[in-house]
Write a protein that holds these residues in place. Structure first.
Motif, short mmCIF file in Angstrom:
data_model
loop_
_atom_site.label_atom_id
_atom_site.label_comp_id
_atom_site.label_asym_id
_atom_site.label_seq_id
_atom_site.Cartn_x
_atom_site.Cartn_y
_atom_site.Cartn_z
N SER A 150 47.90 47.70 17.29
CA SER A 150 47.26 46.45 17.74
C SER A 150 48.25 45.29 17.78
CB SER A 150 46.10 46.10 16.81
OG SER A 150 45.12 47.11 16.81
N VAL A 151 48.10 44.44 18.78
CA VAL A 151 48.92 43.23 18.92
C VAL A 151 48.20 42.10 18.18
CG1 VAL A 151 49.98 41.59 20.52
CG2 VAL A 151 49.80 44.02 21.13
N THR A 152 48.79 41.60 17.12
CA THR A 152 48.12 40.65 16.24
C THR A 152 48.33 39.18 16.61
OG1 THR A 152 50.01 40.74 14.74
CG2 THR A 152 48.18 42.24 14.29
N SER A 153 49.44 38.86 17.26
CA SER A 153 49.69 37.47 17.64
C SER A 153 50.69 37.40 18.78
CB SER A 153 50.20 36.64 16.45
OG SER A 153 51.40 37.19 15.94
N VAL A 154 50.61 36.30 19.54
CA VAL A 154 51.52 36.07 20.67
C VAL A 154 52.04 34.64 20.58
CG1 VAL A 154 50.42 37.75 22.19
CG2 VAL A 154 49.57 35.40 22.14
N ALA A 155 53.24 34.41 21.10
CA ALA A 155 53.83 33.06 21.08
C ALA A 155 54.74 32.89 22.29
CB ALA A 155 54.61 32.83 19.79
N TRP A 156 54.53 31.82 23.03
CA TRP A 156 55.34 31.53 24.21
C TRP A 156 56.60 30.78 23.82
CZ3 TRP A 156 54.34 33.35 29.00
CH2 TRP A 156 53.05 33.83 29.27
N HIS A 157 57.70 31.19 24.42
CA HIS A 157 58.96 30.47 24.28
C HIS A 157 58.87 29.17 25.09
CE1 HIS A 157 63.28 29.56 24.78
NE2 HIS A 157 63.48 30.33 23.72
N PRO A 158 59.56 28.10 24.68
CA PRO A 158 59.52 26.85 25.45
C PRO A 158 59.95 27.00 26.90
CG PRO A 158 60.46 26.46 23.29
CD PRO A 158 60.29 27.93 23.41
N ASN A 159 60.71 28.07 27.23
CA ASN A 159 61.12 28.23 28.63
C ASN A 159 60.00 28.76 29.52
OD1 ASN A 159 60.92 31.03 28.24
ND2 ASN A 159 63.13 31.36 28.25
N LYS A 160 58.83 29.04 28.95
CA LYS A 160 57.61 29.41 29.67
C LYS A 160 57.63 30.82 30.25
CE LYS A 160 57.49 24.57 31.18
NZ LYS A 160 58.84 24.30 30.67
N ILE A 161 58.70 31.56 30.01
CA ILE A 161 58.83 32.92 30.55
C ILE A 161 58.78 33.97 29.44
CG2 ILE A 161 60.26 34.50 31.88
CD1 ILE A 161 59.08 32.27 33.55
N LEU A 162 59.53 33.75 28.39
CA LEU A 162 59.59 34.73 27.31
C LEU A 162 58.34 34.65 26.44
CD1 LEU A 162 63.31 34.49 26.15
CD2 LEU A 162 62.27 36.12 27.72
N THR B 125 66.28 28.38 32.20
CA THR B 125 65.71 29.47 31.40
C THR B 125 66.70 30.60 31.20
OG1 THR B 125 64.81 30.58 33.37
CG2 THR B 125 63.41 28.95 32.28
N GLY B 126 67.89 30.47 31.76
CA GLY B 126 68.90 31.51 31.58
C GLY B 126 68.56 32.76 32.34
N THR B 127 68.82 33.91 31.72
CA THR B 127 68.59 35.20 32.38
C THR B 127 67.14 35.65 32.30
OG1 THR B 127 69.15 36.37 30.33
CG2 THR B 127 70.94 35.95 31.89
N SER B 128 66.28 34.94 31.53
CA SER B 128 64.90 35.39 31.36
C SER B 128 64.13 35.35 32.67
CB SER B 128 64.19 34.53 30.32
OG SER B 128 64.19 33.16 30.71
N SER B 129 64.45 34.40 33.56
CA SER B 129 63.74 34.33 34.83
C SER B 129 64.21 35.40 35.80
CB SER B 129 63.92 32.94 35.46
OG SER B 129 65.30 32.68 35.69
N ASP B 130 65.31 36.08 35.49
CA ASP B 130 65.79 37.17 36.33
C ASP B 130 65.25 38.52 35.89
OD1 ASP B 130 67.32 35.37 37.82
OD2 ASP B 130 68.99 35.51 36.40
N SER B 131 64.61 38.56 34.72
CA SER B 131 64.07 39.82 34.22
C SER B 131 62.75 40.15 34.89
CB SER B 131 63.87 39.73 32.70
OG SER B 131 65.08 39.40 32.04
N LYS B 132 62.47 41.43 34.99
CA LYS B 132 61.22 41.87 35.60
C LYS B 132 60.07 41.68 34.63
CE LYS B 132 63.45 45.34 38.53
NZ LYS B 132 63.52 46.78 38.89
#
Length: 377
Positions: free
Chosen positions: A146-158, A185-192
């Motif tokens: 089970s996934v217990t918690s989620v958190a967004w990175h400030p770059n809005k992608i990760l 956002t660096g390379t995170s916006s290039d990830s699928k």
């Protein structure tokens, strides 16, 4: 004391969230409803009851810009609530889950939100203008439990997640047509979409309460083994630290600055962790105590002490005529399961946050009088 106000809203509170101007609060009184209270002359009045879910509401988030509420429930559904005049109107979100939805959070841009579930799946939900509904893309076959918690990175992608498989993971949630590529956002916006950036195997027990620091440089999450983990430079070569404490496990965590973290959990009292000039994290103190419980080098048996605290606490929680002074925290009388930021007080640098727990209390904390912690603010 750092306590500003204590409010008894219900017999038990599952989760809570604040309105953008902090004048209203939405909470679940451990059932299938969401109650919205409004503050008026230091009193709280219930102004709305959101009734759409069939089972316990396990997650609530109130967007700061668009003033929308998103809820997630054990009934496997999620709703986005929009205020139309005096009413809150729900819109069903197509999650496609076969197990309970456990947590939910808006992204910083508020164009999508993430839902963690008991189906070992994370739903990234976004609005389809053409069809006028909320749909989801699923991150599957990445979690073993089970996934217990989620958190967004400030770059809005990760997106960071924790799971009862004991692992913390970071994923890319880039959706073409919803997100825009940004060099910041660096390379995170290039990830699928759904690509796993990193998997952290620091805990050998259930993991909870993941959060990013305000800058996004540090990641913190909790283990059910009474440990908190800090990770810098999340990527191929992360720098990880862990802090063990002899008290009961934590359930949720909040960064109040880059060098200070507040953790809450089964000890019924917020715990303060701080980083020194070298970036080394350590436990500082309980907020309701003058002296750190680590002032003595004598630790004893961590297992026996934790078991003893849990046994005595369970007896106190189960008794209606229990003496509140016997509880470790004094303010909360049962497990704290949710901590939310309240921002800085008006015309002041004081930091505030709120906690809610299984005792049905909501407590507003203010760090104004914590002079010995000022160096971490």
């Amino acid at each position: 004391m750092a306590v500003v106000a204590v409010h008894q809203f219900a017999q038990s509170i599952t989760c809570h969230a604040w309105s953008p101007d902090k004048s209203m609060i939405a909470l679940c009184p451990n059932n299938n409803e969401v109650h919205i209270f409004k503050s008026s002359q230091d009193k709280w009045e219930r102004v709305h009851v959101l009734q759409k879910h069939d089972q316990i509401v396990s997650g609530i988030d109130w967007s700061a810009k668009s003033n929308r509420i998103v809820t997630a429930s054990h009934d496997r559904n999620s709703y986005v609530w929009n205020q139309e005049r005096a009413e809150w109107v729900p819109t069903l979100v197509i999650l496609r889950l076969n197990r309970a939805a456990l947590c939910v959070q808006w992204s910083p841009r508020e164009n999508k939100f993430a839902v963690g579930s008991g189906a070992k799946t994370v739903c990234i939900c976004y609005y389809e203008q053409d069809n006028n509904w909320w749909v989801s893309k699923l991150i599957r076959k990445r979690h073993d439990s089970s996934v217990t918690s989620v958190a967004w990175h400030p770059n809005k992608i990760l997106l960071a997640t924790t799971s009862t498989d004991g692992k913390c993971r970071v994923f890319s949630t880039f959706i073409k047509g919803v997100d825009t590529k940004d060099s910041k956002t660096g390379t995170s916006s290039d990830s699928k979409f759904g690509e796993q950036i990193i998997q952290l195997d620091l805990s050998f027990s259930w993991a909870f309460g993941v959060k990013w620091s305000p800058s996004g440089k540090t990641l913190a999450y909790l283990g059910h083994n009474s440990m908190i983990y800090f990770v810098d430079e999340v990527g191929p070569s992360p720098l990880a630290q862990n802090v063990a404490f002899r008290d009961l496990p934590l359930r949720d965590v909040l960064f109040v600055s880059e060098k200070m973290v507040i953790g809450v959990g089964f000890d019924c009292n917020p715990m303060v962790f701080g980083a020194d000039e070298r970036g080394i994290w350590s436990f500082i103190r309980f907020l309701g105590e003058r002296k750190s419980s680590f002032s003595s080098p004598k630790y004893g048996s961590q297992f026996s002490e934790a078991f003893g605290k849990f046994y005595s606490q369970s007896k106190v929680a189960g008794s209606n005529d229990a003496d509140p002074s016997k509880s470790h925290g004094g303010i909360h009388e049962n497990c704290i399961n949710c901590i939310m930021p309240l921002g800085k007080a008006k015309s002041s640098k004081r930091l505030r946050f709120s906690t809610s727990g299984l005792d049905g209390r909501l407590v507003i904390w203010d760090l104004e009088n914590q002079q010995d912690l000022s160096e971490y603010l």
